[in-house]
Design an enzyme around this catalytic site. Structure first.
Site, mmCIF file in Angstrom:
data_model
loop_
_atom_site.group_PDB
_atom_site.id
_atom_site.type_symbol
_atom_site.label_atom_id
_atom_site.label_comp_id
_atom_site.label_asym_id
_atom_site.label_seq_id
_atom_site.Cartn_x
_atom_site.Cartn_y
_atom_site.Cartn_z
ATOM 1 N N GLU A 123 31.096 88.736 32.220
ATOM 2 C CA GLU A 123 30.247 87.801 31.493
ATOM 3 C C GLU A 123 29.106 88.575 30.835
ATOM 4 O OE1 GLU A 123 27.873 83.593 32.351
ATOM 5 O OE2 GLU A 123 27.975 85.081 33.952
ATOM 6 N N LYS A 162 32.170 78.422 28.194
ATOM 7 C CA LYS A 162 31.840 78.088 29.581
ATOM 8 C C LYS A 162 31.549 76.594 29.732
ATOM 9 C CE LYS A 162 28.641 79.693 33.197
ATOM 10 N NZ LYS A 162 27.485 80.603 33.428
ATOM 11 N N CYS A 214 32.053 82.597 35.386
ATOM 12 C CA CYS A 214 30.964 82.603 36.353
ATOM 13 C C CYS A 214 30.807 81.288 37.121
ATOM 14 C CB CYS A 214 29.665 83.003 35.651
ATOM 15 S SG CYS A 214 28.392 83.651 36.790
#
Length: 277
Positions: free
Chosen positions: A44, A116, A157
């Site tokens: 990330e 995301k 994440c």
């Protein structure tokens, strides 16, 4: 379907400059190619960590114009190397950003893009609150892409804490899911490996989790410990919590079917209702 994936997983200490991170990318891609790898996986925020968000238009671009993504495409094509960009911030809508990931094939063609979904809005005890949604717009689509090595799912994440996303990928046939990350020191120490192993075990798939490590330009610290976890939940590599670097390994994709045959939780799953008493 190819049964073995030759992987290079990269751990980075990304800066707030595209150019420095591009230098790291170019080196990593050359090293991956020298080892005859099929795929390079990055963490990330690989393209930009801690951008000056007071005026993001001075530093950031659309996906089509982003310099880091463009060099990723060039490197993938030059080395005939599949490349997972991890993620990098790009301009979104309404003055906010997107935490954006691309999977590139060996011709540098974008095979999948993912933004995301779950934003890191948390209040850790004794620390200043983190509200990622103040700066970013969340994505709205789970993305599964077919490759010569099977179907690969995308996440970033904080998505790791939402197991239904990984179950969805497994039910749709995923053999691999990417979890590029920049975990904090506290959450990394307490939760990182446990969560990654759980997602692999629950779903009988490979987890590739490249991570940021060390102290960044604004003094933020990242946990590191980039991991690859097999479908039985065994940690196959751990890059540690001190330095950037690479690790090369081969993923035996037949382990997916083997794990699911032994513990067929995808087949055993039942529907039910909730009764409140």
């Amino acid at each position: 379907m190819k049964q073995v994936l030759k992987l290079c997983i990269g751990q980075m200490n990304s800066s707030n400059s595209h150019s420095k991170n591009i230098d790291t990318l170019v080196k990593f891609a050359a090293d991956a190619a020298a080892q005859n790898c099929d795929l390079l996986a990055l963490p990330e925020a690989s393209g930009m960590m801690n951008a000056n968000l007071n005026n993001p238009k001075q530093q950031l671009f659309s996906a089509e114009q982003d310099p880091f993504i463009q060099i990723c495409k060039e490197q993938a094509q030059y080395h005939n190397l599949w490349l997972h960009t991890g993620s990098t911030p790009i301009l979104g809508s309404f003055e906010k950003l997107l935490n954006h990931s691309d999977l590139l094939d060996g011709q540098g063609v974008v095979r999948a893009s993912y933004d995301k979904i779950h934003l890191f809005d948390v209040q850790l005890q004794g620390q200043k609150s983190v509200v990622e949604s103040d700066r970013y717009t969340r994505g709205s689509k789970a993305v599964l892409v077919n490759t010569p090595w099977g179907a690969w799912g995308q996440s970033i994440c904080y998505d790791l804490r939402f197991p239904h996303l990984y179950r969805l990928y497994a039910q749709a046939g995923a053999t691999v899911v990417f979890v590029p990350s920049a975990f904090t020191m506290k959450t990394g120490r307490d939760h990182w490996q446990t969560l990654l192993r759980a997602r692999a075990i629950e779903n009988g798939l490979w987890i590739i989790a490249a991570a940021q490590v060390g102290t960044h330009d604004n003094s933020r610290q990242s946990w590191g410990h980039s991991l690859v976890v097999n479908p039985w939940g065994e940690v196959c590599c751990d890059l540690g919590g001190s330095e950037p670097g690479l690790q090369f390994l081969e993923l035996d994709l037949t382990q997916v079917a083997a794990a699911r045959a032994q513990i067929p939780s995808l087949l055993n799953q039942q529907s039910y209702t909730l009764e409140r008493c």
